[in-house]
Design a protein around this motif. Structure first.
Motif, PDB file in Angstrom:
ATOM      1  N   GLY A   1       0.815  -1.213   0.000  1.00 33.42           N
ATOM      2  CA  GLY A   1       0.000   0.000   0.000  1.00 33.42           C
ATOM      3  C   GLY A   1       0.847   1.260   0.000  1.00 33.42           C
ATOM      4  N   ASP A   2       1.950   1.238   0.752  1.00 29.70           N
ATOM      5  CA  ASP A   2       2.875   2.376   0.765  1.00 29.70           C
ATOM      6  C   ASP A   2       3.523   2.547  -0.600  1.00 29.70           C
ATOM      7  OD1 ASP A   2       2.361   2.575   3.509  1.00 29.70           O
ATOM      8  OD2 ASP A   2       4.154   1.428   4.048  1.00 29.70           O
ATOM      9  N   LEU A   3       3.823   1.435  -1.252  1.00 29.58           N
ATOM     10  CA  LEU A   3       4.474   1.493  -2.554  1.00 29.58           C
ATOM     11  C   LEU A   3       3.562   2.117  -3.609  1.00 29.58           C
ATOM     12  CD1 LEU A   3       7.090   0.847  -4.027  1.00 29.58           C
ATOM     13  CD2 LEU A   3       6.151  -1.393  -4.585  1.00 29.58           C
ATOM     14  N   GLU A   4       2.246   1.969  -3.453  1.00 31.41           N
ATOM     15  CA  GLU A   4       1.307   2.585  -4.390  1.00 31.41           C
ATOM     16  C   GLU A   4       1.444   4.105  -4.382  1.00 31.41           C
ATOM     17  OE1 GLU A   4      -2.705   1.233  -3.714  1.00 31.41           O
ATOM     18  OE2 GLU A   4      -2.088  -0.867  -3.774  1.00 31.41           O
ATOM     19  N   VAL A   5       1.690   4.678  -3.211  1.00 38.24           N
ATOM     20  CA  VAL A   5       1.881   6.130  -3.104  1.00 38.24           C
ATOM     21  C   VAL A   5       3.146   6.533  -3.847  1.00 38.24           C
ATOM     22  CG1 VAL A   5       2.319   8.043  -1.514  1.00 38.24           C
ATOM     23  CG2 VAL A   5       0.631   6.280  -0.924  1.00 38.24           C
ATOM     24  N   ILE A   6       4.236   5.815  -3.610  1.00 36.69           N
ATOM     25  CA  ILE A   6       5.485   6.114  -4.302  1.00 36.69           C
ATOM     26  C   ILE A   6       5.308   5.936  -5.805  1.00 36.69           C
ATOM     27  CG2 ILE A   6       7.851   5.278  -4.666  1.00 36.69           C
ATOM     28  CD1 ILE A   6       8.058   4.923  -1.625  1.00 36.69           C
ATOM     29  N   SER A   7       4.627   4.889  -6.221  1.00 39.92           N
ATOM     30  CA  SER A   7       4.392   4.645  -7.646  1.00 39.92           C
ATOM     31  C   SER A   7       3.672   5.823  -8.291  1.00 39.92           C
ATOM     32  CB  SER A   7       3.601   3.364  -7.845  1.00 39.92           C
ATOM     33  OG  SER A   7       3.374   3.128  -9.222  1.00 39.92           O
TER      34      SER A   7
ATOM     35  N   VAL B   1      17.095   7.035 -22.915  1.00 38.75           N
ATOM     36  CA  VAL B   1      16.340   7.643 -21.826  1.00 38.75           C
ATOM     37  C   VAL B   1      15.078   6.817 -21.641  1.00 38.75           C
ATOM     38  CG1 VAL B   1      15.116   9.701 -21.030  1.00 38.75           C
ATOM     39  CG2 VAL B   1      17.287   9.936 -22.266  1.00 38.75           C
ATOM     40  N   LEU B   2      14.831   6.399 -20.416  1.00 40.53           N
ATOM     41  CA  LEU B   2      13.680   5.557 -20.089  1.00 40.53           C
ATOM     42  C   LEU B   2      12.635   6.372 -19.341  1.00 40.53           C
ATOM     43  CD1 LEU B   2      15.742   2.475 -18.874  1.00 40.53           C
ATOM     44  CD2 LEU B   2      14.626   2.756 -21.086  1.00 40.53           C
ATOM     45  N   SER B   3      11.389   5.952 -19.461  1.00 40.20           N
ATOM     46  CA  SER B   3      10.277   6.608 -18.776  1.00 40.20           C
ATOM     47  C   SER B   3       9.581   5.578 -17.887  1.00 40.20           C
ATOM     48  CB  SER B   3       9.299   7.179 -19.794  1.00 40.20           C
ATOM     49  OG  SER B   3       8.209   7.792 -19.140  1.00 40.20           O
ATOM     50  N   LEU B   4       9.509   5.878 -16.618  1.00 42.97           N
ATOM     51  CA  LEU B   4       8.924   4.978 -15.630  1.00 42.97           C
ATOM     52  C   LEU B   4       7.418   5.205 -15.545  1.00 42.97           C
ATOM     53  CD1 LEU B   4       9.456   2.873 -13.403  1.00 42.97           C
ATOM     54  CD2 LEU B   4       9.922   4.764 -11.846  1.00 42.97           C
ATOM     55  N   LEU B   5       6.654   4.136 -15.701  1.00 41.97           N
ATOM     56  CA  LEU B   5       5.195   4.247 -15.627  1.00 41.97           C
ATOM     57  C   LEU B   5       4.646   3.853 -14.257  1.00 41.97           C
ATOM     58  CD1 LEU B   5       4.148   2.867 -19.119  1.00 41.97           C
ATOM     59  CD2 LEU B   5       4.453   5.245 -18.399  1.00 41.97           C
ATOM     60  N   SER B   6       5.211   2.788 -13.653  1.00 37.71           N
ATOM     61  CA  SER B   6       4.699   2.361 -12.351  1.00 37.71           C
ATOM     62  C   SER B   6       5.711   1.478 -11.632  1.00 37.71           C
ATOM     63  CB  SER B   6       3.380   1.591 -12.516  1.00 37.71           C
ATOM     64  OG  SER B   6       3.604   0.362 -13.180  1.00 37.71           O
ATOM     65  N   VAL B   7       5.488   1.345 -10.321  1.00 33.41           N
ATOM     66  CA  VAL B   7       6.277   0.457  -9.463  1.00 33.41           C
ATOM     67  C   VAL B   7       5.265  -0.400  -8.712  1.00 33.41           C
ATOM     68  CG1 VAL B   7       8.007   0.307  -7.637  1.00 33.41           C
ATOM     69  CG2 VAL B   7       8.010   2.280  -9.180  1.00 33.41           C
TER      70      VAL B   7
ATOM     71  N   LEU C   1       8.393  -4.759  -9.504  1.00 34.81           N
ATOM     72  CA  LEU C   1       8.335  -4.627 -10.953  1.00 34.81           C
ATOM     73  C   LEU C   1       8.267  -3.150 -11.326  1.00 34.81           C
ATOM     74  CD1 LEU C   1       8.156  -6.122 -13.670  1.00 34.81           C
ATOM     75  CD2 LEU C   1       5.675  -6.008 -13.433  1.00 34.81           C
ATOM     76  N   LEU C   2       9.272  -2.696 -12.080  1.00 36.44           N
ATOM     77  CA  LEU C   2       9.298  -1.334 -12.611  1.00 36.44           C
ATOM     78  C   LEU C   2       8.839  -1.415 -14.061  1.00 36.44           C
ATOM     79  CD1 LEU C   2      12.849  -0.349 -11.302  1.00 36.44           C
ATOM     80  CD2 LEU C   2      10.670   0.041 -10.168  1.00 36.44           C
TER      81      LEU C   2
ATOM     82  N   ASP D   1       6.916  -0.911 -23.459  1.00 32.14           N
ATOM     83  CA  ASP D   1       6.903  -2.340 -23.133  1.00 32.14           C
ATOM     84  C   ASP D   1       8.161  -2.843 -22.439  1.00 32.14           C
ATOM     85  OD1 ASP D   1       4.329  -2.707 -24.123  1.00 32.14           O
ATOM     86  OD2 ASP D   1       5.073  -2.988 -26.164  1.00 32.14           O
ATOM     87  N   GLY D   2       8.943  -1.960 -21.852  1.00 33.57           N
ATOM     88  CA  GLY D   2      10.111  -2.392 -21.093  1.00 33.57           C
ATOM     89  C   GLY D   2       9.750  -2.613 -19.630  1.00 33.57           C
ATOM     90  N   SER D   3      10.562  -3.399 -18.945  1.00 30.03           N
ATOM     91  CA  SER D   3      10.353  -3.612 -17.516  1.00 30.03           C
ATOM     92  C   SER D   3      11.655  -4.052 -16.858  1.00 30.03           C
ATOM     93  CB  SER D   3       9.253  -4.639 -17.264  1.00 30.03           C
ATOM     94  OG  SER D   3       9.642  -5.898 -17.770  1.00 30.03           O
ATOM     95  N   ILE D   4      11.720  -3.797 -15.559  1.00 25.44           N
ATOM     96  CA  ILE D   4      12.832  -4.239 -14.732  1.00 25.44           C
ATOM     97  C   ILE D   4      12.207  -4.975 -13.559  1.00 25.44           C
ATOM     98  CG2 ILE D   4      14.809  -3.538 -13.345  1.00 25.44           C
ATOM     99  CD1 ILE D   4      14.830  -0.927 -15.098  1.00 25.44           C
ATOM    100  N   ARG D   5      12.661  -6.199 -13.335  1.00 24.25           N
ATOM    101  CA  ARG D   5      12.106  -7.035 -12.260  1.00 24.25           C
ATOM    102  C   ARG D   5      13.198  -7.285 -11.232  1.00 24.25           C
ATOM    103  NH1 ARG D   5       9.684 -13.112 -12.872  1.00 24.25           N
ATOM    104  NH2 ARG D   5       8.816 -13.244 -10.773  1.00 24.25           N
ATOM    105  N   LEU D   6      12.934  -6.856 -10.004  1.00 23.88           N
ATOM    106  CA  LEU D   6      13.894  -6.992  -8.918  1.00 23.88           C
ATOM    107  C   LEU D   6      13.398  -8.060  -7.943  1.00 23.88           C
ATOM    108  CD1 LEU D   6      14.206  -3.160  -8.243  1.00 23.88           C
ATOM    109  CD2 LEU D   6      15.687  -4.542  -9.694  1.00 23.88           C
ATOM    110  N   THR D   7      14.191  -9.087  -7.730  1.00 22.89           N
ATOM    111  CA  THR D   7      13.869 -10.102  -6.730  1.00 22.89           C
ATOM    112  C   THR D   7      14.343  -9.565  -5.387  1.00 22.89           C
ATOM    113  OG1 THR D   7      14.172 -11.844  -8.373  1.00 22.89           O
ATOM    114  CG2 THR D   7      14.214 -12.504  -6.048  1.00 22.89           C
TER     115      THR D   7
END
Length: 158
Positions: free
Chosen positions: A22-28, A100-106, A119-120, A125-131
């Motif tokens: 829920g906190d991450l939604e605010v940051i996103s 240059v990349l554009s971040l849509l959501s976290v 998931l960034l 259609d790009g993404s970065i997945r952090l375990t």
């Protein structure tokens, strides 16, 4: 005595943390449409830390900019994800240092015992997945706001 309202808040640099989805939604919502050169992305595996230096659109200031008829602003912010065990990407040309990349959501995808994936999602259609071992994300403004080069708020076609 009355309750405080949103408009009573002072304008100050953001310094937020997220330990729950829920906190991450605010940051996103605050990093949506942030842009960054691929060279400002860093994973320090020994420290289990992934960081991005973002040029973040100041969504929290948009109502004030409209109301006061002043320019929209961006600010450089540091988005840090801790307890990172691994990084994978899709649709990101890591060899192109001028990209240059554009971040849509976290977003957080939970697994067992508090672990999971951050998931960034990127434009195009790009993404970065952090375990991650646990959800631990921070967002901190590190410069003063500056006028958005486009002089407009980002918008998305439906």
């Amino acid at each position: 005595m009355s309750d405080a309202s949103f408009h009573d808040g002072r304008e100050a640099p953001l310094n937020l943390g997220a330990l729950e989805a829920g906190d991450l939604e605010v940051i996103s919502s605050l990093v949506q449409d942030a842009v960054f050169p691929i060279s400002e992305m860093s994973w320090r595996s020994k420290e289990c830390r992934f960081a991005l230096l973002l040029n973040r659109f100041r969504w929290e200031d948009q109502p004030n900019a409209k109301k006061r008829d002043r320019p929209y602003e961006r600010v450089q912010s540091l988005l840090v994800i801790d307890t990172v065990l691994g990084v994978a990407s899709q649709g990101v040309q890591r060899g192109d240092k001028d990209m240059v990349l554009s971040l849509l959501s976290v977003h957080f995808e939970p697994a067992e015992d508090g672990a999971g994936h951050v998931l960034l999602t990127l434009a195009g259609d790009g993404s970065i997945r952090l375990t991650v071992e646990a959800l631990e994300v921070s967002l901190r403004d590190v410069t003063r706001p500056y006028q958005a080069p486009s002089k407009q708020a980002p918008h998305h076609s439906e």
